[in-house]
Scaffold this active site. Structure first.
Site, PDB file in Angstrom:
ATOM      1  N   HIS A 239       3.790  10.946 -44.320  1.00 17.96           N
ATOM      2  CA  HIS A 239       2.262  11.445 -44.979  1.00 17.96           C
ATOM      3  C   HIS A 239       1.966  11.113 -46.081  1.00 17.96           C
ATOM      4  CE1 HIS A 239       3.534  14.067 -41.284  1.00 17.96           C
ATOM      5  NE2 HIS A 239       2.270  13.576 -40.780  1.00 17.96           N
TER       6      HIS A 239
ATOM      7  N   ALA B 166       3.256  19.607 -41.132  1.00 16.25           N
ATOM      8  CA  ALA B 166       4.673  19.595 -41.418  1.00 16.25           C
ATOM      9  C   ALA B 166       4.938  18.370 -42.304  1.00 16.25           C
ATOM     10  CB  ALA B 166       5.430  19.616 -40.141  1.00 16.25           C
TER      11      ALA B 166
END
Ligand code: PAF
Length: 282
Positions: free
Chosen positions: A37, A32
């Protein structure tokens, strides 16, 4: 982009690259993926010849089976996002069987006491699960550098402690928190927030910033009482804890010392979604 699902295959590939002198950067994730990230991936691309991103929703770190079931699983979207960053990224997206074989169970760790503070008080077994998966992933990927976000500051501290205690040959790099423009710390859980909760959630960071200002002149106890009062007035957020802690021990501060560094930490529920955030105080 290459996506590996079997540990033997990625391990063989990475060992060949290492034998040619290439450095390996590693970004472990539960998928996800969001810009938080991606910022870790970009940092890893800057520092290393090869970057590996693992995508694995690790069952042993969830203390709540509903949370595990509801955790977003978006592998196709994640790999699309990563290939837009760089076609050279290697993805390791194993099955539970590939990681745990026939026993989905945590190892027991001691992290020098860090595991008993904050998240450790509210999420039984969580850090044993994190330690188990991160250690296994390190054994498979054998990275030179591994990147973790400061949003999970306690997790970062625990992984650094694990690397030290177990003498693992990896350099752990902590990276700054990535935020939405409204201040909300980016998290895979944010996409599950219903509109009214999404609107309320930036209050968490707003409160951390006010707490930081107040900590200049007030005691930790006074600041904590103030934060708790502010959350009592919130319709859509329920405070689980607010703590001002020493960044080394993660123990709550009793008496301030200007020789020490502190951070303020919040965990709060927005509906059934648990959000965490933190801020450096000095
Ligand atoms: O921070 C996370 O996403 C997870 O805890 C990690 C480090 C990938 C281990 O499953």
């Amino acid at each position: 982009m290459r996506v590996f699902t079997k540990k033997e295959e990625i391990q063989k590939h990475l060992r060949e690259l290492k034998a040619k002198g290439q450095s390996i950067g590693f970004v472990p994730t539960m998928g996800a993926l969001h810009q938080g990230h991606i910022s870790l991936v970009q940092r890893s691309l800057e520092d290393n010849d090869v970057v590996v991103v693992s995508i694995f929703v690790n069952p042993t770190q969830f203390d709540n089976s509903e949370d595990l079931d509801k955790y977003p699983r978006t592998l196709e979207r994640d790999t699309d996002l990563l290939s837009n960053v760089s076609a050279d990224i290697l993805v390791y997206a194993p099955t539970v069987q590939d990681i745990y074989e026939n026993e989905v169970k945590s190892e027991h760790f001691s992290f020098g006491g860090l595991e008993f503070e904050m998240e450790g008080k509210f999420r039984a077994g969580h850090f044993d699960g994190v330690g188990t998966i991160v250690k296994r992933l390190f054994e498979i990927v054998e990275p030179d550098n591994a990147y973790f976000g400061e949003k999970d500051f306690q997790q970062l501290a625990i992984i650094k402690a694990m690397v030290k205690i177990h003498e693992l040959p990896v350099n752990v790099v902590g990276c700054p928190i990535h935020r939405e423009t409204n201040g909300l710390a980016m998290s895979s859980r944010n996409e599950r927030l219903k509109p009214e909760y999404k609107k309320a959630a930036p209050f968490i960071y707003k409160t951390l910033k006010s707490a930081k200002k107040q900590f200049g002149t007030k005691s930790a106890k006074e600041v904590t009482e103030w934060v708790e009062k502010q959350f009592d007035k919130q319709e859509f957020l329920k405070l689980e804890y607010f703590t001002i802690a020493d960044v080394e021990t993660l123990k709550p501060v009793k008496r301030k010392s200007n020789k020490k560094k502190y951070r303020a930490f919040i965990a709060a529920y927005a509906d059934d979604i648990r959000l965490i955030d933190n801020i450096a105080l000095n």
